[in-house]
Design an enzyme around this catalytic site. Structure first.
Site, short mmCIF file in Angstrom:
data_model
loop_
_atom_site.label_atom_id
_atom_site.label_comp_id
_atom_site.label_asym_id
_atom_site.label_seq_id
_atom_site.Cartn_x
_atom_site.Cartn_y
_atom_site.Cartn_z
N CYS A 23 0.78 -1.23 0.06
CA CYS A 23 -0.01 0.03 0.05
C CYS A 23 0.94 1.02 -0.09
CB CYS A 23 -0.95 -0.13 1.30
SG CYS A 23 -0.23 0.10 2.76
N HIS A 46 13.36 -15.36 11.85
CA HIS A 46 13.29 -15.31 13.45
C HIS A 46 11.81 -15.29 13.82
CE1 HIS A 46 17.69 -14.09 14.41
NE2 HIS A 46 17.65 -14.97 13.43
C1 RB5 Z 1 -3.84 5.18 0.17
O1 RB5 Z 1 -4.08 6.67 0.00
C2 RB5 Z 1 -2.90 4.94 1.52
O2 RB5 Z 1 -3.89 5.44 2.64
C3 RB5 Z 1 -2.85 3.58 1.55
O3 RB5 Z 1 -2.21 2.99 0.65
C4 RB5 Z 1 -1.97 3.23 2.75
O4 RB5 Z 1 -0.77 3.96 2.85
C5 RB5 Z 1 -2.62 3.07 3.89
O5 RB5 Z 1 -2.03 2.48 4.80
#
Ligand code: RB5
Length: 114
Positions: A69, A102
């Site tokens: 993400c 680990h």
């Molecule tokens: C998306 O904009 C962002 O909030 C997501 O990818 C992430 O960083 C959340 O933890």
């Protein structure tokens, strides 16, 4: 490193480009993977993709999961709520290696914007 099952990959829009780069790297290494999306930089909800990738580990169809993400943090929070998933958000290779060796981590969470 050899795996008897594919590696699951999943990302939200913030991790999409990193996921694609990881796919290219795995292709070079000849390591099989299953891509659970997302398929573009269009905005999606990261918990949905954390769940898709982690379910593939839970049901035994994939060996491990890599979740991407924006930061890796949201994915790791979601993944660690799922039964049997041991996720770590890593931004350095030492942590990534040793959380596998680990801590027996089975989910690596990476940030595409960090
Ligand atoms: C998306 O904009 C962002 O909030 C997501 O990818 C992430 O960083 C959340 O933890």
């Amino acid at each position: 490193m050899k795996f008897d099952k594919p590696i699951a990959l999943a990302a939200d829009h913030g991790g999409y480009e990193l996921k694609e780069a990881i796919k290219a790297h795995l292709n070079e290494l000849g390591i099989a993977y299953t891509d659970f999306g997302t398929d573009s930089t269009a905005s999606v909800d990261y918990p949905d993709y954390a769940a898709k990738g982690c379910k593939a580990v839970q049901d035994g169809s994939c060996a491990l999961v890599i979740l991407c993400c924006g930061t890796g943090v949201g994915m790791s929070m979601c993944a660690n709520k799922m039964q049997g998933i041991r996720a770590c958000c890593c931004s350095d290779t030492f942590s990534a290696e040793f959380t596998r060796r680990h801590n027996n981590a089975n989910a690596l969470c990476l940030g595409g914007r960090v």
